[in-house]
Design a protein around this motif. Structure first.
Motif, PDB file in Angstrom:
ATOM      1  N   ILE A 205      21.939  67.413  17.840  1.00 28.53           N
ATOM      2  CA  ILE A 205      20.568  67.061  18.193  1.00 28.53           C
ATOM      3  C   ILE A 205      20.272  65.632  17.743  1.00 28.53           C
ATOM      4  O   ILE A 205      19.698  64.830  18.480  1.00 28.53           O
ATOM      5  N   ALA A 206      20.686  65.311  16.511  1.00 28.16           N
ATOM      6  CA  ALA A 206      20.485  63.950  16.000  1.00 28.16           C
ATOM      7  C   ALA A 206      21.253  62.943  16.837  1.00 28.16           C
ATOM      8  O   ALA A 206      20.737  61.864  17.170  1.00 28.16           O
ATOM      9  N   ALA A 207      22.486  63.281  17.201  1.00 27.22           N
ATOM     10  CA  ALA A 207      23.291  62.369  18.019  1.00 27.22           C
ATOM     11  C   ALA A 207      22.642  62.136  19.381  1.00 27.22           C
ATOM     12  O   ALA A 207      22.626  61.012  19.890  1.00 27.22           O
ATOM     13  N   ILE A 214      27.489  61.876  25.537  1.00 30.95           N
ATOM     14  CA  ILE A 214      28.448  62.986  25.585  1.00 30.95           C
ATOM     15  C   ILE A 214      28.369  63.699  24.240  1.00 30.95           C
ATOM     16  O   ILE A 214      28.344  63.050  23.192  1.00 30.95           O
ATOM     17  N   LEU A 215      28.320  65.013  24.262  1.00 31.14           N
ATOM     18  CA  LEU A 215      28.276  65.797  23.032  1.00 31.14           C
ATOM     19  C   LEU A 215      29.346  66.875  23.102  1.00 31.14           C
ATOM     20  O   LEU A 215      29.459  67.588  24.102  1.00 31.14           O
ATOM     21  N   GLU A 216      30.128  66.965  22.048  1.00 27.26           N
ATOM     22  CA  GLU A 216      31.217  67.941  22.006  1.00 27.26           C
ATOM     23  C   GLU A 216      31.173  68.675  20.678  1.00 27.26           C
ATOM     24  O   GLU A 216      30.881  68.084  19.638  1.00 27.26           O
ATOM     25  N   ILE A 246      18.606  69.788  23.376  1.00 24.74           N
ATOM     26  CA  ILE A 246      19.068  68.535  23.986  1.00 24.74           C
ATOM     27  C   ILE A 246      18.328  68.269  25.294  1.00 24.74           C
ATOM     28  O   ILE A 246      17.951  67.129  25.592  1.00 24.74           O
ATOM     29  N   GLN A 247      18.076  69.319  26.067  1.00 26.13           N
ATOM     30  CA  GLN A 247      17.313  69.155  27.302  1.00 26.13           C
ATOM     31  C   GLN A 247      15.918  68.615  26.997  1.00 26.13           C
ATOM     32  O   GLN A 247      15.412  67.727  27.697  1.00 26.13           O
TER      33      GLN A 247
END
Length: 332
Positions: A205-207, A214-216, A246-247
């Motif tokens: 969430i912070a990223a 891109i989140l992995e 994230i949305q």
């Protein structure tokens, strides 16, 4: 919106049925891609490879573990088809040139490069020959090492993106390196993301809030499961919450608020803002002091509370009762 990758990795523990179950469960969370690791023991390892963490009593060596984790090409095709059926991208990290050949036969769209392969130029050349883009995970790489890999990819005209990552399982907050997201953006001017091993929802969430595109993260049915990555993974319900968060963040980032215009709050300001009142009975000619004043709702029934300084030191024309609103006409 950020491209969200849920990595199954080795969570299937060599079971095709378990791997298929993960795909179905993760597709329901709203992630964009489900990622596997393609390990072909003979092509990438040897009996001399040590365990990163000795978690298994059934595998004598890590080489044996990779053999037990492998799927046949027919099984890999079943997994790829299951992803297609569930409308999530089948993504994989190859750990050998042979694995790239297999993934090409399956028809992948892009490649994820694990932290330990960033400077494996033999593998990068093999992937470059496919003409497909790569996602580099920077977990064990310095900027200088990344520079070398980026230079190689640019020379080969390979599209690439980079993930900030810390190779620690699970990653502690002081190891996240969220600051590196901005540094990578400035240094390379390509899409930058974040690969997480913290097993905490707030990290991605912070990223995302910091602009990671891109989140992995690793996925697991339960962190109590068997396997080297279980304690570093997110559970299915956590992933659902993460995708929703994230949305919402993406919606917020795409709708900037103009703080120079607060006209839509006019009616609320009338309710919440306050007018000046006196907090005690006061006689005619009393010299108003700060201690005589209070601010009471609503706005518009007296001098605005923001104008209290203009009334200090002024005399009142007539007696005022406690809690009367103070009007301009009350002042001499």
């Amino acid at each position: 919106m950020a491209f969200i990758i849920a990595e199954i990795g080795q969570a299937h523990d060599g079971s095709l049925g378990m791997a298929l179950s993960y795909i179905r469960a993760l597709a329901e969370t709203g992630v964009n891609a489900v990622k596997f690791q393609v390990h072909i023991a003979e092509a990438e390892s040897s009996e001399f490879e040590p365990f990163r963490v000795k978690f298994s009593q059934q595998d004598k060596t890590r080489f044996d573990y990779w053999k037990r984790m492998s799927f046949t090409e027919e099984e890999w095709r079943l997994l790829k088809n299951e992803c297609d059926k569930n409308k999530v991208e089948f993504l994989a990290s190859p750990f050998s040139n042979e694995a790239v050949d297999l993934l090409e036969r399956l028809g992948v769209n892009q490649y994820k490069i694990g932290s330990g392969e960033v400077n494996n130029f033999l593998l990068l050349q093999k992937i470059a020959d496919t003409g497909k883009p790569v996602i580099l995970s920077s977990g064990m790489s310095s900027f200088n090492e990344l520079d070398d890999s980026v230079k190689f990819l640019k020379e080969k005209k390979v599209g690439y993106s980079i993930l900030q990552c810390t190779t620690a399982y699970p990653t502690k907050p002081e190891e996240y390196g969220l600051n590196v997201i901005a540094e990578l953006k400035e240094r390379y001017n390509v899409p930058i993301g974040y690969s997480d091993h913290s097993a905490k929802v707030e990290t991605c969430i912070a990223a995302a809030a910091l602009g990671a595109s891109i989140l992995e993260f690793h996925a697991i049915f339960s962190r109590k499961s068997f396997g080297p990555d279980a304690t570093s993974s997110l559970e299915i319900e956590e992933i659902k919450a993460l995708v929703n968060a994230i949305q919402n963040i993406e919606l917020a980032r795409s709708n900037p608020v103009d703080k120079s215009d607060n006209s839509k709050f006019a009616s609320l300001k009338d309710i919440f803002e306050k007018s000046l009142a006196v907090n005690r009975d006061l006689k005619e000619d009393h010299l108003i002091q700060f201690e005589d004043l209070e601010a009471k709702k609503p706005k518009g029934f007296g001098i605005p509370a923001s104008g209290f300084e203009m009334v200090i030191g002024k005399k009142i024309k007539q007696d005022l009762k406690q809690w009367d609103f103070l009007q301009e006409e009350d002042l001499k």
